[in-house]
Design an enzyme around this catalytic site. Structure first.
Site, PDB file in Angstrom:
ATOM      1  N   ASN A  11       0.863  -1.180   0.000  1.00 20.98           N
ATOM      2  CA  ASN A  11       0.000   0.000   0.000  1.00 20.98           C
ATOM      3  C   ASN A  11       0.898   1.228   0.000  1.00 20.98           C
ATOM      4  O   ASN A  11       1.515   1.546   1.016  1.00 20.98           O
ATOM      5  CB  ASN A  11      -0.895  -0.028   1.247  1.00 20.98           C
ATOM      6  CG  ASN A  11      -1.721   1.239   1.400  1.00 20.98           C
ATOM      7  OD1 ASN A  11      -1.769   2.068   0.492  1.00 20.98           O
ATOM      8  ND2 ASN A  11      -2.372   1.389   2.545  1.00 20.98           N
ATOM      9  N   TRP A  12       0.977   1.869  -1.140  1.00 18.87           N
ATOM     10  CA  TRP A  12       1.884   3.020  -1.257  1.00 18.87           C
ATOM     11  C   TRP A  12       1.320   4.283  -0.598  1.00 18.87           C
ATOM     12  O   TRP A  12       2.008   5.281  -0.488  1.00 18.87           O
ATOM     13  CB  TRP A  12       2.179   3.292  -2.737  1.00 18.87           C
ATOM     14  CG  TRP A  12       3.218   2.367  -3.316  1.00 18.87           C
ATOM     15  CD1 TRP A  12       3.671   1.192  -2.759  1.00 18.87           C
ATOM     16  CD2 TRP A  12       3.928   2.523  -4.550  1.00 18.87           C
ATOM     17  NE1 TRP A  12       4.617   0.620  -3.573  1.00 18.87           N
ATOM     18  CE2 TRP A  12       4.796   1.423  -4.679  1.00 18.87           C
ATOM     19  CE3 TRP A  12       3.912   3.486  -5.556  1.00 18.87           C
ATOM     20  CZ2 TRP A  12       5.648   1.260  -5.774  1.00 18.87           C
ATOM     21  CZ3 TRP A  12       4.755   3.323  -6.659  1.00 18.87           C
ATOM     22  CH2 TRP A  12       5.615   2.214  -6.755  1.00 18.87           C
ATOM     23  N   LYS A  13       0.051   4.260  -0.229  1.00 17.49           N
ATOM     24  CA  LYS A  13      -0.601   5.442   0.358  1.00 17.49           C
ATOM     25  C   LYS A  13      -0.376   6.649  -0.560  1.00 17.49           C
ATOM     26  O   LYS A  13      -0.334   6.464  -1.775  1.00 17.49           O
ATOM     27  CB  LYS A  13      -0.088   5.668   1.782  1.00 17.49           C
ATOM     28  CG  LYS A  13      -0.195   4.375   2.611  1.00 17.49           C
ATOM     29  CD  LYS A  13       0.053   4.560   4.075  1.00 17.49           C
ATOM     30  CE  LYS A  13      -0.110   3.210   4.776  1.00 17.49           C
ATOM     31  NZ  LYS A  13       0.042   3.278   6.219  1.00 17.49           N
ATOM     32  N   HIS A  98      -9.387   1.214   5.186  1.00 17.41           N
ATOM     33  CA  HIS A  98      -8.097   1.414   5.854  1.00 17.41           C
ATOM     34  C   HIS A  98      -8.300   2.357   7.050  1.00 17.41           C
ATOM     35  O   HIS A  98      -9.096   3.288   6.974  1.00 17.41           O
ATOM     36  CB  HIS A  98      -7.081   1.997   4.874  1.00 17.41           C
ATOM     37  CG  HIS A  98      -5.683   1.947   5.408  1.00 17.41           C
ATOM     38  ND1 HIS A  98      -5.220   2.863   6.319  1.00 17.41           N
ATOM     39  CD2 HIS A  98      -4.674   1.074   5.204  1.00 17.41           C
ATOM     40  CE1 HIS A  98      -3.965   2.555   6.643  1.00 17.41           C
ATOM     41  NE2 HIS A  98      -3.610   1.466   5.985  1.00 17.41           N
ATOM     42  N   GLU A 100      -6.631   4.738   8.093  1.00 11.84           N
ATOM     43  CA  GLU A 100      -6.409   6.155   7.780  1.00 11.84           C
ATOM     44  C   GLU A 100      -7.668   6.780   7.197  1.00 11.84           C
ATOM     45  O   GLU A 100      -7.945   7.958   7.414  1.00 11.84           O
ATOM     46  CB  GLU A 100      -5.200   6.294   6.845  1.00 11.84           C
ATOM     47  CG  GLU A 100      -3.899   6.066   7.609  1.00 11.84           C
ATOM     48  CD  GLU A 100      -2.760   5.501   6.783  1.00 11.84           C
ATOM     49  OE1 GLU A 100      -2.796   5.568   5.543  1.00 11.84           O
ATOM     50  OE2 GLU A 100      -1.814   4.974   7.407  1.00 11.84           O
ATOM     51  N   GLU A 168      -4.969  -4.682  10.785  1.00 14.81           N
ATOM     52  CA  GLU A 168      -3.924  -3.672  10.938  1.00 14.81           C
ATOM     53  C   GLU A 168      -4.167  -2.910  12.238  1.00 14.81           C
ATOM     54  O   GLU A 168      -4.975  -1.959  12.257  1.00 14.81           O
ATOM     55  CB  GLU A 168      -3.953  -2.690   9.767  1.00 14.81           C
ATOM     56  CG  GLU A 168      -3.715  -3.325   8.413  1.00 14.81           C
ATOM     57  CD  GLU A 168      -3.166  -2.316   7.407  1.00 14.81           C
ATOM     58  OE1 GLU A 168      -2.068  -2.552   6.899  1.00 14.81           O
ATOM     59  OE2 GLU A 168      -3.812  -1.284   7.155  1.00 14.81           O
ATOM     60  N   GLY A 174       3.102   2.317  10.672  1.00 16.32           N
ATOM     61  CA  GLY A 174       4.114   3.360  10.505  1.00 16.32           C
ATOM     62  C   GLY A 174       4.875   3.711  11.765  1.00 16.32           C
ATOM     63  O   GLY A 174       5.564   4.736  11.814  1.00 16.32           O
ATOM     64  N   SER A 213       3.830  -2.135  10.215  1.00 11.58           N
ATOM     65  CA  SER A 213       5.282  -2.250  10.423  1.00 11.58           C
ATOM     66  C   SER A 213       5.853  -3.613  10.035  1.00 11.58           C
ATOM     67  O   SER A 213       6.753  -4.123  10.695  1.00 11.58           O
ATOM     68  CB  SER A 213       5.645  -1.903  11.871  1.00 11.58           C
ATOM     69  OG  SER A 213       5.303  -0.551  12.146  1.00 11.58           O
ATOM     70  N   GLY A 234       2.987  -1.169   4.165  1.00 10.56           N
ATOM     71  CA  GLY A 234       3.034   0.241   3.835  1.00 10.56           C
ATOM     72  C   GLY A 234       4.438   0.663   3.446  1.00 10.56           C
ATOM     73  O   GLY A 234       4.917   0.390   2.338  1.00 10.56           O
ATOM     74  N   GLY A 235       5.139   1.307   4.372  1.00  7.01           N
ATOM     75  CA  GLY A 235       6.455   1.894   4.106  1.00  7.01           C
ATOM     76  C   GLY A 235       7.427   0.975   3.367  1.00  7.01           C
ATOM     77  O   GLY A 235       8.101   1.403   2.415  1.00  7.01           O
TER      78      GLY A 235
END
Ligand code: 13P
Length: 250
Positions: A11-13, A98, A100, A168, A174, A213, A234-235
């Site tokens: 997930n590149w957000k 998600h 977010e 999640e 993150g 993470s 993610g990251g």
């Protein structure tokens, strides 16, 4: 999705321009051609890069996903993107619910369920996200909260279809923090039980992804936990070498 087949989705957000995409995709393609992945692999870029990514990975074993869709099929929703539009741009999957989006945009279980249903109707596999906040975990409510989200965010329309649930924990996203393997197992078992209660055996093959993470150095342990059917990353999905490290940990 066959239960034996794990899914690693990036997930590149809101990260990534065309130039970033070329670098990551070239490395990923080269490595996966040399040694195919032993799992399903997907990247969910920002909507602006969907069709470019779909072109770049065409014919490769890398799927493309959206990060969100509207529940409606079309209409006067400025800035909105429908599930059919994502599919038209080359997506096969879409993340819905998600944390977010739940937090930033006030998305409710009911709306997430409607989005997941819209995804299925457009021929996309929804990845339905759930997860507790730190406050909820500290109050001993993690399992109860996640169970409620699963029961209310999964539409009956996903039964027997290609879909996934992603657990999640909000506090693990993150932050570099992760639950213990026992905590992950406890919640994943509760998610599976809730899925079976809600959808019956028609949901038995859908994987439950862990997200929060995930890195190359913790992926192997997390992916070996019972009921962990993959990862939502993610990251670490922004760097080909890190993402590959996770794919190779399957
Ligand atoms: P990180 O892997 O950066 O913690 O993000 C997890 C996530 O939110 C994936 O959807």
């Amino acid at each position: 999705m066959k239960q034996s087949e794990k899914l690693i989705a990036g997930n590149w957000k809101m990260n990534g321009l065309g130039a970033d995409l070329e670098g990551v995709v070239q490395d990923l393609k080269r490595e996966l051609q040399a040694e195919p992945a032993s799992c399903r692999v997907a990247i969910c870029p920002p909507a602006t890069l969907l069709s470019r990514l779909a072109d770049a990975v065409s014919g490769q074993a890398v799927e493309v996903g959206g990060q969100d869709c509207r529940a409606e099929t079309h209409g006067a929703f400025t800035g909105g993107v429908s599930a059919a539009m994502l599919k038209d741009a080359g997506a096969t999957l879409v993340i819905v619910g998600h944390s977010e989006r739940r937090q930033e945009f006030g998305e409710t279980d009911r709306l997430v369920s409607a989005k997941a249903e819209a995804a299925v109707q457009a021929g996309l596999a929804p990845i339905v996200c759930v997860g507790e906040t730190l406050e909820q975990r500290q109050a001993g409510r993690a399992v109860e909260v996640v169970r409620g989200q699963v029961m209310n965010s999964l539409p009956l329309a996903v039964a027997g279809r290609d879909f996934a649930v992603a657990y999640e924990p909000v506090w693990a996203i993150g932050t570099g923090l992760t639950p213990t393997l026992e905590q992950i197992e406890e919640v994943h078992r509760a998610v599976r039980a809730a899925m079976l209660e809600r959808l019956g055996l028609a949901s038995a093959a859908a994987p439950i992804l862990y997200g929060g993470s995930v890195k190359p150095d913790n992926a192997r342990d997390i992916l070996a936990v019972p009921e962990v059917g993959g990862a939502l990353v993610g990251g670490a999905s922004l760097k080909a070498s890190d993402f590959l490290g996770i794919i190779r940990a399957v």
